[in-house]
Design an enzyme around this catalytic site. Structure first.
Site, PDB file in Angstrom:
ATOM      1  N   ALA A  44      34.249  35.599  45.566  1.00  0.00           N
ATOM      2  CA  ALA A  44      34.056  36.845  45.523  1.00  0.00           C
ATOM      3  C   ALA A  44      33.797  37.517  46.690  1.00  0.00           C
ATOM      4  O   ALA A  44      34.166  38.847  46.753  1.00  0.00           O
ATOM      5  CB  ALA A  44      32.752  37.390  44.218  1.00  0.00           C
ATOM      6  N   THR A  82      34.790  41.688  48.446  1.00  0.00           N
ATOM      7  CA  THR A  82      33.980  42.649  48.687  1.00  0.00           C
ATOM      8  C   THR A  82      34.553  43.746  49.485  1.00  0.00           C
ATOM      9  O   THR A  82      34.174  45.037  49.507  1.00  0.00           O
ATOM     10  CB  THR A  82      32.297  42.333  48.924  1.00  0.00           C
ATOM     11  OG1 THR A  82      32.437  41.528  50.186  1.00  0.00           O
ATOM     12  CG2 THR A  82      31.859  41.555  47.787  1.00  0.00           C
ATOM     13  N   PHE A 139      29.552  38.689  42.342  1.00  0.00           N
ATOM     14  CA  PHE A 139      28.519  38.496  41.183  1.00  0.00           C
ATOM     15  C   PHE A 139      27.138  38.261  41.556  1.00  0.00           C
ATOM     16  O   PHE A 139      26.114  38.753  40.663  1.00  0.00           O
ATOM     17  CB  PHE A 139      29.199  37.357  40.530  1.00  0.00           C
ATOM     18  CG  PHE A 139      30.533  37.611  39.941  1.00  0.00           C
ATOM     19  CD1 PHE A 139      30.705  37.937  38.636  1.00  0.00           C
ATOM     20  CD2 PHE A 139      31.746  37.336  40.659  1.00  0.00           C
ATOM     21  CE1 PHE A 139      31.909  38.092  37.958  1.00  0.00           C
ATOM     22  CE2 PHE A 139      32.978  37.503  40.117  1.00  0.00           C
ATOM     23  CZ  PHE A 139      33.264  37.939  38.798  1.00  0.00           C
ATOM     24  N   ILE A 146      40.200  36.682  40.989  1.00  0.00           N
ATOM     25  CA  ILE A 146      41.500  36.891  39.832  1.00  0.00           C
ATOM     26  C   ILE A 146      42.121  38.103  40.167  1.00  0.00           C
ATOM     27  O   ILE A 146      42.674  38.715  39.366  1.00  0.00           O
ATOM     28  CB  ILE A 146      40.500  36.967  38.465  1.00  0.00           C
ATOM     29  CG1 ILE A 146      39.436  38.061  38.256  1.00  0.00           C
ATOM     30  CG2 ILE A 146      40.133  35.612  37.918  1.00  0.00           C
ATOM     31  CD1 ILE A 146      39.094  38.475  37.086  1.00  0.00           C
ATOM     32  N   HIS A 171      40.678  30.514  38.587  1.00  0.00           N
ATOM     33  CA  HIS A 171      40.230  31.116  37.617  1.00  0.00           C
ATOM     34  C   HIS A 171      41.177  32.199  36.943  1.00  0.00           C
ATOM     35  O   HIS A 171      40.791  32.988  36.372  1.00  0.00           O
ATOM     36  CB  HIS A 171      39.023  31.842  38.013  1.00  0.00           C
ATOM     37  CG  HIS A 171      37.745  30.934  38.246  1.00  0.00           C
ATOM     38  ND1 HIS A 171      36.757  31.336  39.133  1.00  0.00           N
ATOM     39  CD2 HIS A 171      37.526  29.786  37.878  1.00  0.00           C
ATOM     40  CE1 HIS A 171      35.822  30.293  39.203  1.00  0.00           C
ATOM     41  NE2 HIS A 171      36.226  29.237  38.155  1.00  0.00           N
ATOM     42  N   CYS A 187      52.713  35.249  20.142  1.00  0.00           N
ATOM     43  CA  CYS A 187      53.895  35.046  20.450  1.00  0.00           C
ATOM     44  C   CYS A 187      54.433  34.709  21.779  1.00  0.00           C
ATOM     45  O   CYS A 187      55.488  34.099  22.156  1.00  0.00           O
ATOM     46  CB  CYS A 187      54.823  36.383  20.354  1.00  0.00           C
ATOM     47  SG  CYS A 187      54.826  37.645  21.167  1.00  0.00           S
ATOM     48  N   CYS A 207      54.850  42.117  18.602  1.00  0.00           N
ATOM     49  CA  CYS A 207      54.542  41.387  17.130  1.00  0.00           C
ATOM     50  C   CYS A 207      52.913  41.676  16.680  1.00  0.00           C
ATOM     51  O   CYS A 207      52.698  41.602  15.689  1.00  0.00           O
ATOM     52  CB  CYS A 207      54.427  39.835  17.488  1.00  0.00           C
ATOM     53  SG  CYS A 207      53.200  39.096  18.335  1.00  0.00           S
TER      54      CYS A 207
END
Length: 239
Positions: free
Chosen positions: A22, A26, A33, A103, A119, A130, A152
């Protein structure tokens, strides 16, 4: 002096692997975190570790998405100097791969092509019924509190690894293979406390292990070089 030593290591290397957490993002305005001002030290109705768990996603989906949209979707963030330097090294043939715990997709946005996202990514989302794919903007802009498939009606889940979920085996194997081939491994912006990701460092058999992190880590004593500084500041000083 430490910057010069790192530059020498980079110059002598032909197979660099970068392992980041992380702290790499920054400088793009995305909070980390575990630092003093990080996400885990802010006050929420539930601990972030609980909110970002599979069980919480299933049982409290509305609350999960409220937190996720507010704290995890940083779609306006741009790659910083660290992301750009790594993309440059890859284009020059010096960087084998980026292995990231993040992520946010910023490595790919900067131009890196061989990125192992341990991750997952906020930019990949899928219907649990679906299997249809959706971009992050669909999650952000959904009028409903819980985003659902427009084909869906199924529940959409971000393709991110929540607590209680396992890492993708193919991505894990690719990361391990790259680390084993590296002659220089730069570990940056991570406290090395989240497993199994942090354990990947143990697969490194190359010449030099470098740690760049604002705070000390449990592996500082095992590294050939430790720099307690901002990742982007360090990497942007290198050629």
């Amino acid at each position: 002096m430490a910057y010069e030593e790192l530059q020498k290591m980079v110059d002598e290397s032909r197979a660099i692997v970068f392992f980041g957490g992380a702290g790499v993002s920054t400088e793009s305005g995305i909070p980390d975190f575990r630092s003093v001002d990080g996400l885990y030290h802010q006050k929420f109705d539930w601990p972030p570790e609980e909110i970002l768990s599979h069980t919480f996603f299933v049982r409290h989906t509305k609350e999960f998405y409220r937190f996720y949209r507010d704290r995890m979707l940083a779609l306006d963030a741009k790659p910083n100097a660290a992301h750009r330097k790594l993309a440059q090294w890859e284009q020059e043939g010096r960087l084998l791969a980026v292995v990231t715990q993040n992520i946010d997709g910023l490595h790919s946005a900067a131009g890196s092509r061989r990125v192992f996202e341990l991750h997952g990514s906020v930019h990949r989302n899928y219907c649990t019924a679906c299997g249809r794919s959706f971009p992050a903007e669909y999650i952000r802009d959904a009028k409903e509190e819980i985003p659902r498939c427009d084909a869906c009606g199924g529940l959409i889940k971000p393709d991110v690894v929540l607590y209680e979920e396992g890492l993708d085996q193919g991505i894990l194997e690719g990361a391990v293979s790259a680390i084993r081939q590296a002659d220089l491994m730069i570990v940056a912006g991570t406290s090395l406390t989240v497993y199994p990701a942090a354990g990947l460092v143990n697969y490194f058999r190359g010449r030099h292990l470098v740690l760049i992190n604002r705070d000390a880590t449990a592996m500082d004593g095992s590294a050939d070089l430790v720099i307690h500084d901002k990742v982007g500041q360090v990497l942007s000083s290198l050629t």
